[in-house]
Design an enzyme around this catalytic site. Sequence first.
Site, PDB file in Angstrom:
ATOM      1  N   ASP A   1      -7.336  -7.456  11.476  1.00 39.06           N
ATOM      2  CA  ASP A   1      -5.735  -7.921  11.398  1.00 39.06           C
ATOM      3  C   ASP A   1      -5.113  -6.448  11.668  1.00 39.06           C
ATOM      4  O   ASP A   1      -3.860  -6.115  11.636  1.00 39.06           O
ATOM      5  CB  ASP A   1      -5.418  -8.594  10.214  1.00 39.06           C
ATOM      6  CG  ASP A   1      -3.841  -8.774  10.225  1.00 39.06           C
ATOM      7  OD1 ASP A   1      -3.188  -9.136  11.534  1.00 39.06           O
ATOM      8  OD2 ASP A   1      -3.155  -8.572   9.293  1.00 39.06           O
TER       9      ASP A   1
ATOM     10  N   PRO B   1     -16.105  -4.204 -12.684  1.00 37.24           N
ATOM     11  CA  PRO B   1     -16.416  -5.466 -12.742  1.00 37.24           C
ATOM     12  C   PRO B   1     -14.921  -6.030 -13.496  1.00 37.24           C
ATOM     13  O   PRO B   1     -14.319  -5.345 -14.262  1.00 37.24           O
ATOM     14  CB  PRO B   1     -17.458  -5.981 -13.855  1.00 37.24           C
ATOM     15  CG  PRO B   1     -18.372  -4.706 -13.829  1.00 37.24           C
ATOM     16  CD  PRO B   1     -17.224  -3.559 -13.641  1.00 37.24           C
TER      17      PRO B   1
ATOM     18  N   ILE C   1      -5.619  -9.853  -3.087  1.00 40.63           N
ATOM     19  CA  ILE C   1      -5.840 -10.313  -1.987  1.00 40.63           C
ATOM     20  C   ILE C   1      -7.421 -10.944  -1.991  1.00 40.63           C
ATOM     21  O   ILE C   1      -7.558 -11.999  -1.620  1.00 40.63           O
ATOM     22  CB  ILE C   1      -5.671  -9.601  -0.994  1.00 40.63           C
ATOM     23  CG1 ILE C   1      -4.097  -9.222  -0.552  1.00 40.63           C
ATOM     24  CG2 ILE C   1      -6.167  -9.776   0.135  1.00 40.63           C
ATOM     25  CD1 ILE C   1      -3.929  -8.001  -0.043  1.00 40.63           C
TER      26      ILE C   1
ATOM     27  N   GLY D   1       0.719  -1.135   0.000  1.00 35.61           N
ATOM     28  CA  GLY D   1      -0.014   0.158   0.138  1.00 35.61           C
ATOM     29  C   GLY D   1       0.804   1.327   0.052  1.00 35.61           C
ATOM     30  O   GLY D   1       1.960   1.329   0.633  1.00 35.61           O
TER      31      GLY D   1
ATOM     32  N   HIS E   1      -1.553  -6.921  13.362  1.00 36.63           N
ATOM     33  CA  HIS E   1      -1.374  -6.846  12.160  1.00 36.63           C
ATOM     34  C   HIS E   1      -0.063  -8.018  11.419  1.00 36.63           C
ATOM     35  O   HIS E   1       1.013  -7.425  11.131  1.00 36.63           O
ATOM     36  CB  HIS E   1      -0.585  -5.400  11.774  1.00 36.63           C
ATOM     37  CG  HIS E   1      -0.793  -4.748  10.477  1.00 36.63           C
ATOM     38  ND1 HIS E   1      -1.259  -3.419  10.056  1.00 36.63           N
ATOM     39  CD2 HIS E   1      -0.905  -5.275   9.200  1.00 36.63           C
ATOM     40  CE1 HIS E   1      -1.262  -3.258   8.838  1.00 36.63           C
ATOM     41  NE2 HIS E   1      -0.941  -4.453   8.221  1.00 36.63           N
TER      42      HIS E   1
ATOM     43  N   GLY F   1      -8.931  -7.225  -5.708  1.00 35.14           N
ATOM     44  CA  GLY F   1      -7.922  -7.464  -6.268  1.00 35.14           C
ATOM     45  C   GLY F   1      -6.987  -8.865  -5.980  1.00 35.14           C
ATOM     46  O   GLY F   1      -7.836  -9.907  -5.979  1.00 35.14           O
TER      47      GLY F   1
END
Length: 313
Positions: free
Chosen positions: A253, A172, A149, A80, A277, A147
């Site tokens: 998390d 989509p 994950i 990220g 985390h 995506g």
Amino acid sequence: MRRPRVLVTHHQVQPVALECLRKECDVIVPAVDFPSRAQILDLCPGVDGLLWTSYKMKLDREVLDACGAQLKAVSLTMNGVDCVDVKELTRRNIPLGHTPYIPNRAVADIAVGLMLSVNERLLSTAGEVCYQRQPIQGSTIGIVGFGGIGQLIASRLQAFDVGCILYCGSRPKASADAFHAQFVSFEQLLVRSDFVFISCPLTDATVRMFGREAFAAMKPTAVLINVARGAIVDEAALLVALKGGQIRAAGLDTVTDEPLPPDSELFHLPNCVILPHLGTATKRTRDEMAVRAVENLMHGLRNATMPAQFQTQ
């Protein structure tokens, strides 16, 4: 020829990556375990490269100004980029590296593990009241952010014989066909899902997208799992939803302020499981992420395209 000077913002970067970096660069590392922003800024002047390790500390104009005009490349040890002022880096023509794809499998594993822990009350303590389990088989799964994950979560859930997979996002995706996943609006996903997974990036559009209205729309039997960024969830609203029975349970998390204060009420709720985390916390994943971050940085210092260079949309 002068060796590049690189600031690594935390000394606990994986040794295999630091070893590679030190072969070609003079490396500066803070001496303290948890360097403050002021301490990082003091170390910035004159560096050619930044290996940025903290998603909680903003990499912005102040940091870039402290580094100086000679700064050539920035690389993150994470996927990220929400901690970075990307527009400012682009304006200065400084390339930014990150580590997409590498952590996806480990994060998806944690997501499914949290779902099981919360749903089956695996971490419950003796003396709790009788708990009503929700069958995973035949359930409706909602994934916010489909995506890498999100799709790996869907792949793992195939083995549970779930009834339906819904997802929402900007558009989509053709890859969703492999999971028979349906593209729906965020509102539809909330209303229909038994288990809701958050796996989207933190952006201006997703900050606190799970607030009072979202929880009011969810089933009272629904479970929320967040493996993305804490700020996507309004924690005050989540607390109210968990205590008032608007949703059944949550597995987190990540939270907005890490580490979560010990006196946080979320810690004391029997229907909330919180991890520190751990999504990327396997040695293989952390090693691969750190090595990729160093590879990105070295390419940037050589004026070459990074193996995983962040591209603005």
